[in-house]
Design an enzyme around this catalytic site. Structure first.
Site, PDB file in Angstrom:
ATOM      1  CG  HIS B 142       0.095  -0.130   2.615  1.00 33.93           C
ATOM      2  ND1 HIS B 142      -0.039  -1.320   3.314  1.00 33.93           N
ATOM      3  CD2 HIS B 142       0.433   0.861   3.277  1.00 33.93           C
ATOM      4  CE1 HIS B 142       0.712  -1.241   4.277  1.00 33.93           C
ATOM      5  NE2 HIS B 142       1.153   0.171   4.515  1.00 33.93           N
ATOM      6  N   PRO B 143       0.371   2.350  -0.572  1.00 34.21           N
ATOM      7  CG  PRO B 143      -0.997   4.110  -1.337  1.00 34.21           C
ATOM      8  CD  PRO B 143      -0.835   2.623  -1.102  1.00 34.21           C
TER       9      PRO B 143
END
Lengths: 575, 233, 277
Positions: B142-143
């Site tokens: 995930h960012p």
């Protein structure tokens, strides 16, 4: 039917819907007329009684007159009206600060009659406080009749007081200032206009009935700078006299409380003593306006010692009358004592410095009056304006200010609270608008309650509890007994921290074992200041609130600050 | 204007008791007739402004309701719906993380080319920090910060790799299943992550993942586990 | 906050009967009982728009020491745990203020006159004042403790009697007792019109749940018809619904009822505001 009941809701009349200030001015004027009438009635009946009873004064049994009057008045108050004896001003202030000026209807005439009996028969007391009480009660009941709200009712109570004082002294500004300084304790533009109107109307009423034969007539004095300096000395004397009077009254109450006699007999004993004093020194009897007029007019003949004796005897007579259960106020006795003190001081000055051209004794009598009012009531402005209005000249302003300021300062050093406010201050019930204690007493715990806490049961497992913790926004979890629903303790998030990462504990620990069962709680009907001081003493930021042993919410300082600010803003801003 | 006391108190954001007392004390420009509050809306608004109080008066009190219910926004956004939006990718080719990322991101239809590049960069940045391989052959890339400009609704893309790749996981096992978490806000992200990790606690579920082919099987499983979790909590 | 009933305790046999009534009321409804044991002969209650001074009869100050013990004995015999309140503020040094934020208050028919005068048809003036200005209903007890087993509402269609009917439903809900409605038809209005009033207030559901019987009297005097009110019913009625002048001219229903019935009365004053709980 609806049409007919409209008159009881003037706030809905088209005219007053525009601006409720008009409504207050209108009702204020009505209250002014009525309280002016009350004052005139009392004044008239006092002078009637004085004239009627004058013929018996020479009789050797005349000392029984005040006894009979005091006994009758206390029986009237206690048995018929069932009110407490006393002058009543603290009751008005108390009701203004706590209950929006609600006063009983019976108060609007009870004090008039009882004080008329006491003073008319020769008891040494003042008619001002009874008149103020009546005027205020009239204002309050008119507000109730018209279904006005608390703020408007308080204004009308002020109107009543102002009208009464203005009418009795023929001094509208003094009436206004008295109301603002003593009764209401706040100066706001909303209040001032109706109160000023009531004061003027009250004065006009007394003009109409008594013509220009007012209690005190105007005079002019030429004041020398030396007089101003000498006023400092006068201020010391008046402060001394006011301290003696205050202490004496209180001592007398203490003595009387120990005597076990029926209340009416007590009043009669006090009256008797006053009557005996009056046999030898008739000037101390009654409210004393007559002797004040003589002293201001400079036609009071007795010498320096007589003046000193007069002041002392008046103090004694007043505390005998009021302390033993007579009914009346202290304003007029203050004026009498003040003028005796002023007279004594002036005579003393002329003896000590015979070559200085002192201003005449009438002026000193007036200054003494201002000094005593400032000293006992600690209301310097009332004293100053009353005297200015009585004399009608501004030359006395400077010495007046000197006397009032010094007298207030000195007596405040010994007696921190004024005579009217003393009871209230001692009970912690002096709640002036816009002060901390007022805001706190207006807020109730129920208004501050935070109800978003989730209650848990005492035999819940830690695992189930953690699930609840997940959902809650609060750190506190009240614990309830399952059967009775009673509050038994509190779990704080900190309490479960040690077990948080130990999964074995999840199914072995019960809430009952973690909770703090000794939490201090507040009851929902408690007064906020008391709860706050408990919180302060123990360093709490929040406390659980219970009602009949059930948890109802939390009270925390954070919410309190929020509400406190809102309340303060709403209370202090004037619209 | 007539309103009930309750509604007035709500629109002024004050306890009911306070408003009632203020009306009695005459501190607020409202008159009470029977149980209704009568007031002039403009006057009351002006008054509220003068006293620094909020005043959300509306003609129909119902309109204020949705405003108050902003909070549960991330709650109803459960894992299942995000997963359905993200979909399932099976037999994803590639030997290293970057290739897999490019392949998967390239298959998100809502993203523009620039956003795709930015997203891949952010995903890689996050991996450089600490690997998102959480063990048992699973990773959740995930960012680091949400991308509200690119993503309006949360997505969970489930990928089953053709063959396991090295992901520097905490247990050093090669990774064969990836859940891409893309969310518009931090709170949403945390919510999804916590729900996902709850599902992944179930070892039996994890072992079935590697052989996953049909997305309906996956969704059914997730729905079941989520229901359990919600029911308990 | 729970629902509370205020009781002013008088430590005499008559006061015991009154306290039994209050305790029974609380037991049936599950409300909590608050007892004030007076220490002075008078006290003030500040209501929203009126300050009522209540002057008590001498007998209220009798045997102050045993009062609390007696009160506890009486209430515990019915299994009620009372809360005792103290006066917390004083208007003047011997004139305490009693809070007025209760949900019910219990009064004997008279609290200021000698108890020997207490009889039917006599309600002391302070009690009237309280009824007129209180926002809570007043429980006016019968001289001797008598448990009641049903609820009777006097319903005449006025606004206050609608409030009384609402209160009657609330009592029926709390106690689970049957509810009877008594209506004297004065004007040639029909049953339908009363029904219409009830329907317009959305009472239908309550009616079907709680109503036992609706007595409609068309013949005879109201006083005669009151004989039909069960002897063991709590009578709920509205008081002073109309203006003062009308009261003097036509008399008030409440006066008729209170001078005819010896039941316990639950009186709803004109200031009573419905609390939805």
């Amino acid at each position: 039917m609806k049409r007919f009941s409209m008159w009881r809701y003037p706030a809905r009349w088209p005219l007053f819907r525009v601006d409720d200030r008009l409504l207050l001015i209108f009702t204020g004027a009505i209250v002014g007329i009525l309280s002016g009438l009350a004052a005139v009635a009392l004044n008239r009946s006092l002078s009637f009684m004085f004239d009627y009873l004058h013929r018996f004064r020479g009789h050797f049994l005349a000392f029984l007159l005040p006894a009979g009057g005091a006994a009758l008045s206390s029986i009237f108050l206690n048995q018929i009206i069932r009110e407490k004896p006393g002058h009543g001003v603290p009751e008005v202030i108390y009701s203004v600060s706590r209950y929006g000026g609600l006063l009983r209807f019976r108060s609007s005439f009870s004090r008039l009659i009882s004080s008329c009996l006491t003073i008319g028969s020769g008891g040494s007391a003042g008619p001002e406080a009874p008149v103020v009480m009546s005027g205020s009660a009239i204002g309050s009941n008119i507000a109730t009749l018209f279904s006005l709200n608390d703020k408007q009712r308080v204004t009308l109570v002020g109107c009543g007081a102002a009208g009464a004082i203005s009418s009795i002294f023929n001094a509208p500004i003094a009436g206004m200032i008295f109301t603002m300084e003593i009764i209401l304790g706040e100066w706001s533009t909303v209040n001032i206009v109706p109160i000023a109107i009531a004061a003027v109307v009250g004065t006009e009423v007394s003009h109409f009935f008594t013509g220009d034969q007012i209690a005190f007539s105007h005079r002019n004095f030429s004041i020398h700078p030396l007089d101003v300096i000498s006023c400092v000395g006068l201020a010391v004397l008046t402060a001394l006299a006011s301290i003696i009077l205050t202490r004496m009254l209180r001592r007398m109450h203490g003595v009387v409380a120990k005597v076990s006699l029926p209340f009416w007999l007590k009043a009669a004993v006090g009256g008797c003593a006053v009557g005996l004093l009056g046999l030898y020194f008739p000037d101390i009897l009654g409210e004393g306006y007559h002797s004040i007029t003589e002293m201001i007019g400079g036609i009071f003949e007795a010498g320096i010692l007589a003046a000193a004796l007069g002041a002392i005897l008046k103090i004694v007579a007043t505390s005998l009358t009021l302390g033993w259960g007579g009914s009346g106020g202290i304003f007029a006795p203050c004026l009498v004592i003040g003028s005796f003190v002023g007279l004594f001081f002036q005579r003393g000055l002329t003896v000590m410095f015979p070559y200085v051209d002192w201003v005449n004794e009438g002026c000193y009598a007036l200054l003494g009056m201002a000094g005593l009012i400032s000293g006992i009531l600690q209301a310097p402005l009332t004293g100053i304006f009353l005297i200015v209005e009585i004399t009608g000249s501004y030359e006395v302003m400077l010495p007046l200010i000197v006397v009032s300021a010094f007298s207030t300062t000195i007596s405040r050093y010994f007696e921190p609270a004024s005579f009217y406010l003393k009871d209230l201050v001692e009970r912690g019930q002096l709640l002036r608008p816009g002060t901390d204690s007022r805001v706190l007493s207006d807020l109730s715990i129920a208004e501050l309650l935070e109800t978003d806490c989730i209650c848990v049961k005492k035999d819940m497992l830690l695992r189930d509890f953690l699930n609840i913790v997940q959902k809650s926004r609060r750190n506190y979890f009240p614990v309830e007994d399952e059967k009775t629903g009673h509050f038994i303790g509190m779990v704080h998030l900190d309490d479960i921290r040690p077990y948080l990462f130990n999964r074995v504990m999840y199914d072995t620990v019960l809430i009952e074992q973690i909770m703090n069962g000794k939490m201090m709680t507040a009851d929902i009907s408690d007064e906020l200041p008391a709860v706050l001081s408990t919180m302060d003493e123990n360093g709490f930021f929040s406390m659980p609130v219970v009602s009949e042993k059930r948890f109802v919410g939390m009270i925390s300082k954070a919410t309190l600050l929020d509400q406190y600010r809102k309340e303060l803003m709403v209370q202090t801003s004037d619209t | 204007m007539k309103l009930e006391l309750k509604e007035v108190a709500k629109s002024l954001d004050l306890p009911q008791g306070t408003v009632e007392r203020w009306i009695r004390q005459g501190r607020i420009p409202i008159q009470k007739r029977n149980d209704l509050c009568m007031f002039n809306k403009a006057v009351l608004k002006k008054w509220a402004k003068m006293h620094n109080l909020s005043c959300n008066l509306s003609e129909t009190p119902d309109q204020t309701e949705p405003d108050d219910d902003q909070v549960p926004d991330d709650d109803n956004d459960n894992l299942l719906s995000s997963m359905k939006r993200g979909g399932l990718l099976v037999d994803v080719p590639g030997n290293d993380a970057e290739f897999v990322f490019r392949y998967v991101v390239g298959r998100i239809p809502e993203l523009s080319t620039e956003n795709k590049d930015a997203l891949i960069e952010r995903l890689l940045q996050r991996e450089e920090l600490v690997s998102t391989g959480i063990g048992k052959g699973v990773a959740v890339p995930h960012p680091r910060s949400p991308m509200p400009e690119a993503i309006s609704e949360s997505l969970v893309i489930t990928c089953v790799l053709a063959h396991p790749i090295d992901f520097k996981s905490i247990d050093d096992q090669p990774v064969s299943v990836l859940f891409f978490l893309l969310s518009p806000s931090i709170s949403c992200h945390l919510n999804l992550l916590s729900r996902l990790s709850f599902c992944l606690r179930d070892n039996a579920f994890v072992s079935t993942l590697k052989a996953l082919r049909d997305k309906h099987v996956l969704f059914e499983k997730i729905e079941l586990i989520e229901k359990q979790a919600d029911g308990k909590g | 906050m729970g629902t509370r009933l205020l009781h002013i305790f008088r430590n005499t046999p008559l006061g015991r009967e009154t306290l039994f009534q209050s305790a029974y009321f609380c037991k049936q409804t599950g409300f909590s009982l608050v007892i004030y044991i007076p220490r002075f002969k008078k006290f003030l209650m500040y209501f929203k728009n009126d300050a009522v001074q209540v002057d008590l009869d001498d007998s209220y100050l009798v045997a102050h020491k045993t009062a609390e013990v007696h009160a506890k004995e009486i209430t515990e015999s019915l299994g009620i745990e009372p809360v005792f309140i103290q006066e917390d503020a004083f208007t003047a040094s011997t004139l305490p203020d009693i809070p007025s934020d209760f949900d019910f208050m219990c009064c004997p028919r008279s609290i200021s006159d000698m108890s020997s005068k207490v009889s039917l048809g006599h309600i002391g003036s302070p009690v009237r004042r309280i009824v007129r200005s209180a926002k809570f209903p007043i429980l006016i007890t019968s001289p001797v403790f008598k448990p009641w087993k049903s609820i009777a509402v006097m319903f005449g269609g006025s606004r206050n009697s609608v409030k009384a009917l609402k209160l009657g439903f609330r009592m029926a809900r709390k106690t689970g007792m049957p509810l009877d409605i008594f209506t004297q038809i004065e004007k040639p209005s029909t049953r339908k019109e009363y029904k219409a009033i009830v329907t317009s207030k959305n009472f239908d559901k309550n009616l079907s749940t709680y109503l036992h019987h609706w007595y409609l009297f068309e013949k005879h005097q109201f006083e005669e018809n009151l004989y039909d009110v069960p002897h063991d019913a709590l009578v709920v009625l509205g008081a002073y619904g109309h203006g003062v002048i009308k009261d003097i001219l036509f008399g008030s229903k409440m006066e008729t009822i209170q001078s005819t019935l010896s039941n316990n009365l639950l009186v709803v004053g004109p200031k009573y505001s419905q609390v939805n709980r």
